[in-house]
Write a protein that holds these residues in place. Structure first.
Motif, PDB file in Angstrom:
ATOM      1  N   ARG A   1      91.294 141.352  18.182  1.00 32.08           N
ATOM      2  CA  ARG A   1      90.802 140.290  17.284  1.00 32.08           C
ATOM      3  C   ARG A   1      89.346 140.598  16.941  1.00 32.08           C
ATOM      4  O   ARG A   1      88.610 141.139  17.764  1.00 32.08           O
ATOM      5  CB  ARG A   1      90.896 138.915  17.945  1.00 32.08           C
ATOM      6  CG  ARG A   1      92.297 138.491  18.350  1.00 32.08           C
ATOM      7  CD  ARG A   1      93.123 137.879  17.241  1.00 32.08           C
ATOM      8  NE  ARG A   1      92.478 136.649  16.816  1.00 32.08           N
ATOM      9  CZ  ARG A   1      92.397 136.259  15.546  1.00 32.08           C
ATOM     10  NH1 ARG A   1      92.891 136.974  14.584  1.00 32.08           N
ATOM     11  NH2 ARG A   1      91.797 135.135  15.234  1.00 32.08           N
TER      12      ARG A   1
ATOM     13  N   SER B   1      92.492 137.358  21.651  1.00 30.23           N
ATOM     14  CA  SER B   1      93.020 138.700  21.897  1.00 30.23           C
ATOM     15  C   SER B   1      94.462 138.881  21.441  1.00 30.23           C
ATOM     16  O   SER B   1      95.109 139.843  21.858  1.00 30.23           O
ATOM     17  CB  SER B   1      92.934 139.026  23.388  1.00 30.23           C
ATOM     18  OG  SER B   1      93.893 138.281  24.110  1.00 30.23           O
ATOM     19  N   GLY B   2      94.962 137.991  20.652  1.00 28.98           N
ATOM     20  CA  GLY B   2      96.352 138.121  20.240  1.00 28.98           C
ATOM     21  C   GLY B   2      97.329 137.918  21.380  1.00 28.98           C
ATOM     22  O   GLY B   2      98.462 138.355  21.323  1.00 28.98           O
TER      23      GLY B   2
ATOM     24  N   SER C   1      93.067 132.179  19.131  1.00 28.65           N
ATOM     25  CA  SER C   1      93.282 133.390  19.919  1.00 28.65           C
ATOM     26  C   SER C   1      92.027 134.242  19.942  1.00 28.65           C
ATOM     27  O   SER C   1      91.327 134.348  18.931  1.00 28.65           O
ATOM     28  CB  SER C   1      94.432 134.202  19.321  1.00 28.65           C
ATOM     29  OG  SER C   1      94.598 135.411  20.002  1.00 28.65           O
TER      30      SER C   1
ATOM     31  N   SER D   1      86.269 135.436  16.349  1.00 31.37           N
ATOM     32  CA  SER D   1      87.552 134.769  16.602  1.00 31.37           C
ATOM     33  C   SER D   1      87.379 133.725  17.700  1.00 31.37           C
ATOM     34  O   SER D   1      86.624 133.941  18.649  1.00 31.37           O
ATOM     35  CB  SER D   1      88.605 135.791  17.026  1.00 31.37           C
ATOM     36  OG  SER D   1      88.865 136.696  15.983  1.00 31.37           O
TER      37      SER D   1
END
Length: 107
Positions: A36, A55-56, A53, A40
């Motif tokens: 990301r 880090s996904g 999120s 974010s």
């Protein structure tokens, strides 16, 4: 669909107005192939509800735990995850990059 960072910040503000304990996690630095981008956000409340999120999904579990601690003690944290860290491998951050995440309680 993942909410925009603006939506996440608006929700954080709404949760604070509702009297919830709230923490905000923000990606402040990345190196290499990071999941990301810088800026974010992930907002977390005292009950473990979250939106966004950092880090996904790779390290969110660790970030959620640190956010709960930040809500409880009011102390901000700087977290770093990368492939060299055993916790990052356990959490699934194997993209080859590194991320630095700042976690703070919102009042």
């Amino acid at each position: 669909m993942l909410s925009t960072d603006g939506d996440i910040l608006k929700e954080a503000e709404a949760w604070c107005r509702q009297g919830r304990g709230v923490a905000l996690a923000t990606v402040v630095e990345t190196w290499g192939s990071a999941p990301r981008p810088v800026g974010s956000h992930l907002v977390i409340d005292h009950e473990g509800n979250f939106l966004g999120s950092v880090s996904g999904g790779c390290v969110e579990g660790d970030v959620l735990a640190e956010a709960a601690e930040a809500i409880a003690d009011g102390k901000p944290r700087m977290l770093e995850f990368g492939v060299a860290d055993e916790t990052a491998w356990r959490a699934g951050l194997s993209c080859g990059g590194r991320i630095k995440v700042y976690v703070e309680r919102l009042d």
